[in-house]
Enzyme design. Structure first.
Site, PDB file in Angstrom:
ATOM      1  N   LYS A  26      -6.884  37.577  52.512  1.00 29.84           N
ATOM      2  CA  LYS A  26      -6.893  38.929  51.542  1.00 29.84           C
ATOM      3  C   LYS A  26      -7.399  39.844  52.337  1.00 29.84           C
ATOM      4  CE  LYS A  26      -7.922  37.930  47.183  1.00 29.84           C
ATOM      5  NZ  LYS A  26      -8.812  37.029  46.394  1.00 29.84           N
ATOM      6  N   ARG A  96     -14.418  39.389  45.774  1.00 27.02           N
ATOM      7  CA  ARG A  96     -13.282  38.523  45.838  1.00 27.02           C
ATOM      8  C   ARG A  96     -13.621  37.814  46.829  1.00 27.02           C
ATOM      9  NH1 ARG A  96      -8.539  42.838  46.381  1.00 27.02           N
ATOM     10  NH2 ARG A  96      -7.403  41.460  45.248  1.00 27.02           N
ATOM     11  N   GLY A 105      -8.771  26.649  43.924  1.00 25.31           N
ATOM     12  CA  GLY A 105     -10.351  26.227  43.669  1.00 25.31           C
ATOM     13  C   GLY A 105     -11.448  27.142  43.899  1.00 25.31           C
ATOM     14  N   MET A 107     -14.180  30.547  43.905  1.00 21.08           N
ATOM     15  CA  MET A 107     -14.607  31.433  42.952  1.00 21.08           C
ATOM     16  C   MET A 107     -13.710  32.465  42.331  1.00 21.08           C
ATOM     17  SD  MET A 107     -17.809  33.996  42.767  1.00 21.08           S
ATOM     18  CE  MET A 107     -16.846  35.344  43.001  1.00 21.08           C
ATOM     19  N   ARG A 352       0.371  39.077  49.925  1.00 24.85           N
ATOM     20  CA  ARG A 352       0.368  37.991  50.848  1.00 24.85           C
ATOM     21  C   ARG A 352       1.863  37.427  50.949  1.00 24.85           C
ATOM     22  NH1 ARG A 352      -3.260  34.731  46.362  1.00 24.85           N
ATOM     23  NH2 ARG A 352      -1.723  35.217  44.783  1.00 24.85           N
ATOM     24  N   HIS A 468      -1.496  30.195  36.328  1.00 27.51           N
ATOM     25  CA  HIS A 468      -2.028  29.454  37.091  1.00 27.51           C
ATOM     26  C   HIS A 468      -0.914  28.049  37.126  1.00 27.51           C
ATOM     27  CE1 HIS A 468      -4.492  25.869  38.018  1.00 27.51           C
ATOM     28  NE2 HIS A 468      -5.054  26.420  38.997  1.00 27.51           N
ATOM     29  N   ARG A 574      14.585  -4.144  58.471  1.00 27.63           N
ATOM     30  CA  ARG A 574      13.705  -4.984  58.453  1.00 27.63           C
ATOM     31  C   ARG A 574      14.399  -6.397  57.622  1.00 27.63           C
ATOM     32  NH1 ARG A 574      11.412  -0.766  55.849  1.00 27.63           N
ATOM     33  NH2 ARG A 574       9.147   0.046  56.504  1.00 27.63           N
ATOM     34  N   ARG A 630      15.016  -5.390  63.336  1.00 26.15           N
ATOM     35  CA  ARG A 630      13.806  -6.203  63.798  1.00 26.15           C
ATOM     36  C   ARG A 630      13.848  -7.584  63.242  1.00 26.15           C
ATOM     37  NH1 ARG A 630       8.101  -4.422  61.058  1.00 26.15           N
ATOM     38  NH2 ARG A 630       9.011  -5.524  59.148  1.00 26.15           N
ATOM     39  N   GLU A 757       2.913  -2.194  68.373  1.00 25.96           N
ATOM     40  CA  GLU A 757       2.075  -2.195  67.198  1.00 25.96           C
ATOM     41  C   GLU A 757       0.353  -2.719  67.375  1.00 25.96           C
ATOM     42  OE1 GLU A 757       4.153  -3.911  63.833  1.00 25.96           O
ATOM     43  OE2 GLU A 757       5.102  -5.365  65.309  1.00 25.96           O
ATOM     44  N   SER A 776       9.508   0.748  70.091  1.00 30.18           N
ATOM     45  CA  SER A 776       9.467   1.496  68.963  1.00 30.18           C
ATOM     46  C   SER A 776       8.056   1.450  68.374  1.00 30.18           C
ATOM     47  CB  SER A 776      10.507   0.910  67.889  1.00 30.18           C
ATOM     48  OG  SER A 776      10.343   1.719  66.670  1.00 30.18           O
ATOM     49  N   GLY A 778       5.306   0.997  65.956  1.00 30.48           N
ATOM     50  CA  GLY A 778       5.165   0.819  64.718  1.00 30.48           C
ATOM     51  C   GLY A 778       3.748   1.240  64.269  1.00 30.48           C
ATOM     52  N   THR A 779       3.786   2.330  63.859  1.00 28.68           N
ATOM     53  CA  THR A 779       2.344   3.102  63.732  1.00 28.68           C
ATOM     54  C   THR A 779       1.700   2.633  62.547  1.00 28.68           C
ATOM     55  OG1 THR A 779       3.459   5.229  63.002  1.00 28.68           O
ATOM     56  CG2 THR A 779       2.763   5.116  65.220  1.00 28.68           C
ATOM     57  N   ASN A 780       2.479   1.902  61.510  1.00 23.81           N
ATOM     58  CA  ASN A 780       1.323   1.548  60.260  1.00 23.81           C
ATOM     59  C   ASN A 780       0.687   0.428  60.968  1.00 23.81           C
ATOM     60  OD1 ASN A 780       3.075   3.049  58.903  1.00 23.81           O
ATOM     61  ND2 ASN A 780       4.328   1.554  58.045  1.00 23.81           N
ATOM     62  N   ASP A 781       1.111  -0.630  61.746  1.00 22.18           N
ATOM     63  CA  ASP A 781       0.208  -1.667  61.948  1.00 22.18           C
ATOM     64  C   ASP A 781      -0.706  -1.266  63.230  1.00 22.18           C
ATOM     65  OD1 ASP A 781       0.395  -3.890  60.374  1.00 22.18           O
ATOM     66  OD2 ASP A 781       2.344  -4.546  61.351  1.00 22.18           O
ATOM     67  N   CYS A 843       8.602   4.243  64.360  1.00 16.35           N
ATOM     68  CA  CYS A 843       9.215   3.489  63.034  1.00 16.35           C
ATOM     69  C   CYS A 843       8.193   3.599  61.824  1.00 16.35           C
ATOM     70  CB  CYS A 843      10.024   2.440  63.046  1.00 16.35           C
ATOM     71  SG  CYS A 843       9.184   0.982  63.892  1.00 16.35           S
ATOM     72  N   TYR A 863      13.380   9.645  69.367  1.00 15.60           N
ATOM     73  CA  TYR A 863      13.615   9.678  68.028  1.00 15.60           C
ATOM     74  C   TYR A 863      12.435   9.409  67.292  1.00 15.60           C
ATOM     75  CZ  TYR A 863      13.837   4.617  67.997  1.00 15.60           C
ATOM     76  OH  TYR A 863      13.622   3.139  67.709  1.00 15.60           O
TER      77      TYR A 863
HETATM   78  P1  ADP Z   1      -7.135  36.044  43.254  1.00 19.95           P
HETATM   79  O1  ADP Z   1      -7.435  35.528  44.654  1.00 19.95           O
HETATM   80  O2  ADP Z   1      -7.399  34.990  42.395  1.00 19.95           O
HETATM   81  O3  ADP Z   1      -5.784  36.685  43.123  1.00 19.95           O
HETATM   82  P2  ADP Z   1      -8.342  38.618  43.450  1.00 19.95           P
HETATM   83  O4  ADP Z   1      -9.445  38.898  44.290  1.00 19.95           O
HETATM   84  O5  ADP Z   1      -6.946  39.172  43.924  1.00 19.95           O
HETATM   85  O6  ADP Z   1      -8.229  37.212  42.763  1.00 19.95           O
HETATM   86  O7  ADP Z   1      -8.641  39.274  42.138  1.00 19.95           O
HETATM   87  C1  ADP Z   1      -7.844  39.284  40.817  1.00 19.95           C
HETATM   88  C2  ADP Z   1      -7.462  40.528  40.228  1.00 19.95           C
HETATM   89  O8  ADP Z   1      -8.650  41.227  39.919  1.00 19.95           O
HETATM   90  C3  ADP Z   1      -6.629  41.386  41.084  1.00 19.95           C
HETATM   91  O9  ADP Z   1      -5.287  40.936  40.878  1.00 19.95           O
HETATM   92  C4  ADP Z   1      -6.761  42.622  40.166  1.00 19.95           C
HETATM   93  O10 ADP Z   1      -5.955  42.839  39.356  1.00 19.95           O
HETATM   94  C5  ADP Z   1      -8.434  42.715  40.095  1.00 19.95           C
HETATM   95  N1  ADP Z   1      -9.038  43.356  41.255  1.00 19.95           N
HETATM   96  C6  ADP Z   1      -9.689  42.901  42.269  1.00 19.95           C
HETATM   97  N2  ADP Z   1     -10.289  43.815  42.768  1.00 19.95           N
HETATM   98  C7  ADP Z   1     -10.020  44.995  42.179  1.00 19.95           C
HETATM   99  C8  ADP Z   1     -10.377  46.174  42.303  1.00 19.95           C
HETATM  100  N3  ADP Z   1     -11.140  46.562  43.316  1.00 19.95           N
HETATM  101  N4  ADP Z   1      -9.784  47.144  41.368  1.00 19.95           N
HETATM  102  C9  ADP Z   1      -9.274  46.862  40.174  1.00 19.95           C
HETATM  103  N5  ADP Z   1      -8.998  45.383  40.295  1.00 19.95           N
HETATM  104  C10 ADP Z   1      -9.324  44.664  40.955  1.00 19.95           C
HETATM  105 MG    MG Z   2       4.267  -4.102  61.889  1.00 21.35          MG
HETATM  106 MG    MG Z   3      -5.241  38.206  43.832  1.00 13.15          MG
END
Ligand code: ADP
Ligand code: MG
Ligand code: MG
Length: 888
Positions: A26, A96, A105, A107, A352, A468, A574, A630, A757, A776, A778-781, A843, A863
């Protein structure tokens, strides 16, 4: 002193990747957007190195960070003429998180930070918009309390819902400043009650709280789970972006939205996105209000009455179009953008490269080559080989009867059926019992990721194409239908209603993520279409790669599928699977129970014609392509009956006593069968087994010859540890060949090689290669024997090993380069030293894993061989490996 903080407009000179590593995706992209002249609110990035330092110092801020942040804030203040914490003209910021790659995952973003009881007055006065000021303040308190202070958001939502009920209104936008003031008071009481502390009024205390929370979130459970699923190393760390706020919630000439520069589902070259008027931040993706289309075209296609941005804000829309085109040209890739409109002024908040379905990835890559935006090599690198899998699997049969119960948005393509389940944990439990589920949720959140991963598909009642559920499902390559509004879920009684129909947990439904349809019961599916852009990409890959791609197959069906997917031979056939066939298992058992060589030979003689037919079928499908067969590998007791019933029926079939069978079973019992009497060890004890197999192979070869079908058999001896073993067994194959050749007066072409292997075999490759035409791996074994870990028992603790960073990834999934890999490399080098033309291949399961394929290219293998459905993945991976090998 180390630099922990960079202003967006003063980032260090580094290549793209280096900058991303330091500033996160970002942060790096915000600075890049500024460089190419796009409107981005000012701010700064705290580096990923600062995050790592934070953990090194036992979760304390790096030395010097405090000072550097304060001076960065000063710069932002100067740039926009507002002051952080000022009563009259306060600067507000967003905090952010931003790792190298986007990670659900982590914040959540905190918006409007810097508001308190005093600055809110200044904001209201300055903007002459009290409602807006208090709306922003309450949003800030909600977000901050939830993500930083850990007060669950339901507390606040319940208060708002009750308040609206009492007031008799339905929308948040119906509430005014006075309402929000009252609610804010209630919010603060809740916070006090829940965490025994007051909501922080000091703006720097707010800021450090949020920064600390971003750092901490790098190691929370959600982030860990996501990293594990996506192989993201912990040492990357996350950056923190602090950015001055722009406001999409100041009135009807304000908006916020997200968009893709091309359609992320189909790859079609058309601008595509969603927005909301008078809204802020996550409103669009949170599924609280249903967002509107950005383009008129999309609105008409969706038959929606809610006006598009193109219609409500034509001028700003025009600017957005200019900007997205510029971004696509600059990044030479499809972009996923986030923006906000404040009083008709457009601000870019993120860009992005956009997540896309496999189908879209392929279309976009092919189109961009046609548009001269990228070269073919680049196009090949753009496609994640693992994603191809989704294209190879079935879609709904258009002729099948469908009982459609609801419709939603086609959020991630593909069709799936499974039992209804309402929680992520249930989905995971059922998956562990090999049951297919469809996860049905109001909406999903990062806490549901493990369940989404376990389910065949995801169905949500709320949220758009950028919700999401939609984004994560597309990333996972799972079908998803989102925003299916007519479905009413009752989590309590574990059922959902549509109209007057009720569907209970455990009932089967089918979803079609390409049409958005939800159907009752299981609907028939059909084979995918792998022509068009797909075959174009594959043909580019084939021209590029150096390694060949073979398949592991032993049934005619698998062999045919693999040929259709482009396999250039069989790397592992096999033979033991052929022994289990109902008709012949009896003879196999008779052979095992035999007491003398003569009896054994008699039983083997009965198996011979079956084996001959198996090989003949496979040879004729492969038409001259190499086939590695084999010889028998597993310990014999695997073929013996297990239940009392089977034992007694075998006894009567063979006319021997049950006791005799039971005695033999206990004779054959092994404490550790994986390291027991198996592989070539069987043939050292009972050479007649391999003799019969060779005879069947050569008979099949001769029959093919008669019918003018070309054949190239490669006979492979498993579990060899020493040169002597191979010498003895090669002699066995050769003399059988000589005998047959003489008998039929025909020349026989074949090769003899071995599986590598066991570590000893790898270490003695030089000696073993004297008797081998090919190796060949046999990377499992080889993985089991090198690590001393049994694959069948590893499930119980491998997760702990990955969690504790001992393994970055399960070594049975991706080759352990530093251990097993060293053995492979050493064996290749020593074998080639002795025999420069020796054929080398792999393999194990690793043969279809993109990272392992990268390794195979480096090791110099000729291969890789993998299961049929992975053949296209391997073809593309091998091309990528070749391209990257030229670059480094
Ligand atoms: P994520 O990584 O979950 O997309 P972001 O950091 O992009 O989280 O933030 C989510 C949303 O918060 C953005 O899409 C935007 O709408 C809003 N946001 C983030 N920063 C700003 C900012 N400086 N001004 C206004 N809105 C913001
Ligand atoms: Mg084997
Ligand atoms: Mg975003």
């Amino acid at each position: 002193m180390a630099t922990w903080v960079y202003n967006f407009s003063k980032t260090p000179k580094k290549d793209k990747a280096g900058l991303k590593n330091l500033l996160g995706g970002k942060g790096a992209n915000l600075s890049e957007m500024i460089k190419i002249g796009l409107p981005v609110p000012p701010g700064f990035t705290i580096t990923t190195e600062a995050c790592n330092e934070f953990y090194k110092r036992n979760r304390k801020n790096p030395i010097g960070l405090d000072k550097q942040v304060k001076s960065a804030i000063k710069e932002v203040e100067k740039k926009i003429g507002k002051k952080f914490g000022d009563k009259k003209n306060p600067l507000l910021v967003s905090v952010r998180s931003g790792a190298r790659v986007s990670m659900p995952g982590m914040m959540d973003t905190v918006l409007n930070l810097g508001l308190n009881d005093e600055t809110v007055l200044g904001l209201a006065a300055k903007t002459k918009n009290e409602t807006f000021a208090y709306d922003s303040y309450r949003r800030f308190i909600q977000m901050y309390s939830n993500v930083v202070l850990g007060v669950d958001h339901h507390n606040f939502e319940d208060l708002i819902e009750n308040y609206k009920l009492t007031k008799g209104v339905t929308l948040d936008t119906d509430l005014d400043a006075e309402d929000w003031k009252k609610l804010i008071k209630d919010f603060r009481d809740v916070i006090k009650r829940e965490i025994k502390k007051d909501f922080p009024q000091d703006v720097y205390q707010q800021l450090w709280g949020a920064v600390g929370a971003v750092f901490q979130s790098w190691r929370n459970q959600r982030a860990k789970t996501y990293r594990k699923l996506n192989n993201i190393p912990e040492e990357w760390g996350t950056a923190v972006n602090v950015q001055s706020m722009v406001f999409g919630n100041m009135g009807d000439d304000c908006a916020t939205g997200v968009a893709f520069t091309r359609n992320p589902s189909t790859g079609e070259k058309s601008f595509y996105g969603e927005y909301l008027i008078n809204a802020q931040g996550e409103d669009v993706v949170a599924g609280i209000r249903t967002p509107q289309n950005i383009t008129k075209k999309a609105r008409l296609e969706a038959k929606s009455d809610a006006l598009s941005m193109e219609e409500t804000m034509p001028k700003v829309y025009g600017q957005l179009v200019q900007i997205y085109k510029k971004l696509e040209k600059h990044y030479k890739d499809m972009q996923d953008i986030e923006f906000t409109v404040e009083n008709k002024k457009l601000w870019m908040l993120q860009t992005r490269s956009g997540k896309r379905t496999a189908k879209a990835a392929i279309k976009i890559a092919v189109d961009m080559v046609k548009e001269n935006l990228i070269k073919k090599d680049e196009a090949l690198l753009r496609i994640d080989p693992k994603m191809l899998d989704t294209l190879l699997h079935p879609t709904l049969d258009p002729k099948a009867e469908k009982d459609i119960i609801a419709k939603g948005l086609p959020a991630s393509p593909g069709a799936a059926s499974g039992k209804i389940t309402f929680s992520a944990d249930d989905a995971e439990t059922l998956k562990s019992q090999n049951q297919k589920t469809i996860l049905v949720r109001l909406e999903t959140s990062p806490e549901d990721i493990h369940g989404m991963n376990a389910a065949e598909g995801i169905l949500t009642c709320r949220g758009g194409m950028t919700s999401h559920a939609a984004v994560v499902a597309r990333g996972m390559g799972k079908p998803c239908v989102s925003g299916s509004g007519t479905i009413q879920i009752d989590y309590q009684s574990k059922e959902f209603k549509v109209g007057n129909r009720v569907f209970k947990e455990g009932e089967i439904i089918t979803i079609d993520g390409s049409s958005g349809e939800v159907m009752s019961g299981e609907v028939k599916t059909i084979k995918p279409d792998i022509s068009g852009d797909f075959s174009k990409i594959m043909s580019w890959a084939d021209k590029t790669r150096k390694m060949q791609v073979r398949t592991n197959a032993e049934t005619p069906l698998d062999t045919k599928v693999a040929r259709e997917f482009g396999a250039e031979g069989i790397g592992l056939c096999r033979t033991e699977h052929m022994f289990f066939d109902e008709e012949r298992i009896l003879y196999v058992r008779q052979m095992i129970l035999s007491k003398s060589k003569e009896d054994r030979s008699e039983a083997l003689g009965k198996i011979l014609p079956f084996q001959k037919k198996d090989f003949y079928e496979i040879f004729s499908i492969m038409k001259g392509l190499p086939v590695t067969i084999r010889l028998l590998d597993p310990p014999l007791h695997e073929f013996l009956p297990k239940s009392e019933k089977e034992i007694s029926s075998l006894a009567s079939s063979l006319g021997i006593s049950e006791k005799e069978i039971k005695d033999r079973i206990s004779d054959l019992h092994e404490e550790n069968p994986m390291l027991g009497h198996r592989g070539c060890r069987l043939a050292i004890s009972y050479p007649e087994i391999y003799e019969m197999q060779c005879e069947a192979i050569f008979e099949a070869v001769l029959q093919c010859k008669k019918e003018k079908i070309k054949v190239l058999p490669e006979i492979m001896i498993p579990l060899v540890a020493t040169g002597q073993e191979l010498e003895i067994l090669k002699e066995l194959v050769d003399s059988k060949a000589k005998e047959m050749s003489k008998k039929y007066n025909q020349k026989l072409d074949y090769m003899v090689g071995t599986m590598i292997e066991l570590p000893r075999a790898a270490l003695n490759a030089h000696d073993i290669s004297k008797h081998a035409d090919f190796f060949s791996f046999g990377t499992n074994d080889l993985t089991q024997t090198t690590l001393g870990i049994s694959r069948d028992d590893a499930g119980k603790f491998l997760d702990d090993y990955v969690d504790n960073n001992i393994f970055k990834i399960d070594p049975f999934v991706s080759i352990d380069v530093n251990g097993v890999g060293q053995l492979v490399e050493l064996a290749c080098k020593n074998a080639k030293r002795n025999k420069s033309k020796i054929k080398l291949g792999i393999c194990g399961e690793h043969g279809g894993d993109p990272d392992s394929i990268m390794f195979c290219q480096k090791a110099g293998l000729n291969y890789v061989s993998c299961s049929p459905y992975r053949v296209p993945i391997a073809r593309l991976s091998a091309a990528q490996a070749k391209i990257l090998s030229k670059r480094n």
